[in-house]
Design an enzyme around this catalytic site. Structure first.
Site, mmCIF file in Angstrom:
data_model
loop_
_atom_site.group_PDB
_atom_site.id
_atom_site.type_symbol
_atom_site.label_atom_id
_atom_site.label_comp_id
_atom_site.label_asym_id
_atom_site.label_seq_id
_atom_site.Cartn_x
_atom_site.Cartn_y
_atom_site.Cartn_z
ATOM 1 N N ASP A 101 107.722 6.126 1.556
ATOM 2 C CA ASP A 101 108.101 7.463 1.794
ATOM 3 C C ASP A 101 107.607 8.475 0.952
ATOM 4 O O ASP A 101 107.704 8.346 -0.378
ATOM 5 C CB ASP A 101 109.573 7.356 1.787
ATOM 6 C CG ASP A 101 110.478 8.617 1.828
ATOM 7 O OD1 ASP A 101 110.656 9.308 3.002
ATOM 8 O OD2 ASP A 101 110.907 9.362 0.806
ATOM 9 N N TYR B 163 107.178 15.966 -4.073
ATOM 10 C CA TYR B 163 107.128 14.861 -5.079
ATOM 11 C C TYR B 163 105.822 15.348 -5.925
ATOM 12 O O TYR B 163 105.578 14.783 -6.954
ATOM 13 C CB TYR B 163 107.165 13.830 -4.479
ATOM 14 C CG TYR B 163 108.453 13.197 -3.711
ATOM 15 C CD1 TYR B 163 109.524 14.038 -3.877
ATOM 16 C CD2 TYR B 163 108.612 12.236 -3.240
ATOM 17 C CE1 TYR B 163 110.558 13.718 -3.350
ATOM 18 C CE2 TYR B 163 109.709 11.550 -2.517
ATOM 19 C CZ TYR B 163 110.702 12.433 -2.274
ATOM 20 O OH TYR B 163 111.872 12.031 -2.034
ATOM 21 N N LYS C 138 107.240 14.569 4.187
ATOM 22 C CA LYS C 138 108.306 15.510 4.481
ATOM 23 C C LYS C 138 107.883 17.073 4.220
ATOM 24 O O LYS C 138 107.132 17.300 3.336
ATOM 25 C CB LYS C 138 109.415 15.268 3.277
ATOM 26 C CG LYS C 138 109.996 13.928 3.483
ATOM 27 C CD LYS C 138 111.343 13.759 2.698
ATOM 28 C CE LYS C 138 111.538 12.349 2.318
ATOM 29 N NZ LYS C 138 111.106 11.966 1.085
ATOM 30 N N HIS D 97 112.593 17.909 4.978
ATOM 31 C CA HIS D 97 113.346 17.407 3.846
ATOM 32 C C HIS D 97 114.539 17.662 3.683
ATOM 33 O O HIS D 97 115.365 17.001 3.300
ATOM 34 C CB HIS D 97 112.322 17.792 2.672
ATOM 35 C CG HIS D 97 112.286 16.910 1.335
ATOM 36 N ND1 HIS D 97 111.355 16.715 0.549
ATOM 37 C CD2 HIS D 97 113.520 16.354 0.825
ATOM 38 C CE1 HIS D 97 111.851 15.972 -0.517
ATOM 39 N NE2 HIS D 97 112.975 15.712 -0.211
#
Ligand code: NAP
Length: 292
Positions: free
Chosen positions: A32, A37, A66, A99
């Site tokens: 994931d 990030y 995402k 997200h």
């Protein structure tokens, strides 16, 4: 989608590469990721090294990333998707998620703020507008499935009703202190996979990992508290994401086996309720891992 997933929300580049490598070696095949990030490149590096070493091929992996809040405008969705793929070094994706349901001011600033420090939201786009652009990606064969994250039933249900391509997955915080039973029941009824993040309560202490019910079951069945919590998540019908950051923890968190029904009942009987991640309320990441 393999039920046991490895989450790549790791604050540093070196830790992302080693964590992803250790997860691959322990047996994880579901990864994931997220543009938010800011480490898709490092995850991709770990994949590339594993492919080069042999034994693991792209087709063996289930990879998700995402769409971030600042890319909700329909015309920004495909470019954001392609940029994530390029950073990951992949040609296609198994699953792409929105997200959060919050649209931020469109642009490359992931955390747009006004002069008072408040998030600048985008009122000119709806979640359904963004969903239509996600559907286009599936139509064009760029990703196999699409879904939502950080949504409540109130947000999921209308998208489900209006969607031409139904959400395949919903990713939300879930653990014994936040079972999200209603959302889980809806998801099961509609054939949507429920993917739990923070199955170990983000590792927070005090937190569910230290709950006396969990620790007593762990002692009784000869497993660690983490293994008990991950087994509970799987046995109640959810997939999960966990983020071990050492090789030992990666093996521990991958080596999950069933716990007895009376242990399930005891965990289901825990009355403590606690949401650990505030992202669902504002769209801003509510949890920054320690060390970042
Ligand atoms: N959609 C969203 O908004 C959202 C939000 C958050 C997370 N996520 C996803 O979910 C993934 C999972 O993250 P999470 O933080 O929620 O995962 P988690 O597995 O609940 O928590 C990870 C924490 O638990 C600790 N831990 C891991 N294995 C352990 C073990 N065997 N025993 C004791 N402690 C253990 C780790 O400690 P150490 O620090 O010591 O390693 C780490 O601090 C993320 O990487 C991300 O992919 C999504």
């Amino acid at each position: 989608m393999p039920v046991l997933g490895f989450g790549t929300l790791i604050p540093d580049a070196a830790g992302t590469i080693s964590g992803t490598r250790d997860a691959l070696e322990a047996g994880f095949r579901h990864f994931d990721c997220a543009e938010r990030y800011r480490n898709e490149r490092e995850v991709g590096e770990a994949f590339k090294a594993a492919f080069a070493a042999g034994g693991i091929a792209r087709k063996d992996l289930f990879v998700t990333t995402k769409l971030w809040n600042s890319n909700h405008r329909p015309e920004r969705v495909a470019p954001a998707f392609e940029a994530s793929l390029a950073r990951l070094g992949l040609n296609d994706l198994d699953l792409y998620l929105i997200h959060t349901p919050f649209a931020f001011q469109p642009g490359d600033e992931q955390d747009p703020r006004d002069q008072n420090g408040n998030v600048i939201y985008d009122r000119g786009v709806t979640l359904l507008d963004t969903w239509r652009a996600m559907e286009d990606l599936v139509d064009r064969g760029r990703c196999r499935a699409i879904g939502l994250s950080d949504v409540s039933l109130k947000e999921l249900a209308p998208i489900y009703e209006s969607a031409r391509i139904k959400p395949a997955v919903v990713q939300v915080e879930s653990h014994p202190y936040l079972p999200e039973t209603e959302l889980l029941e809806f998801s099961k009824e509609k054939g949507i996979a429920f993917l739990a993040f923070a199955p170990l309560g983000h590792g927070m202490k005090p937190g569910p990992l230290e709950d006396p019910v969990i620790t007593a079951i762990a002692t009784r069945v000869g497993k660690t508290p983490a293994q008990v919590m991950l087994a509970w998540a799987i046995q109640r019908g959810t997939a999960l994401l966990t983020t071990p950051r050492t090789p030992d923890r990666a093996r521990e968190n991958f080596n999950i086996s069933a716990i007895p029904q009376d242990a399930m009942d005891q965990i289901n009987g825990i009355q403590t309720r606690q949401r650990l991640n505030e992202v669902v309320k504002t769209g801003s990441p509510g949890f920054i891992p320690q060390g970042s």
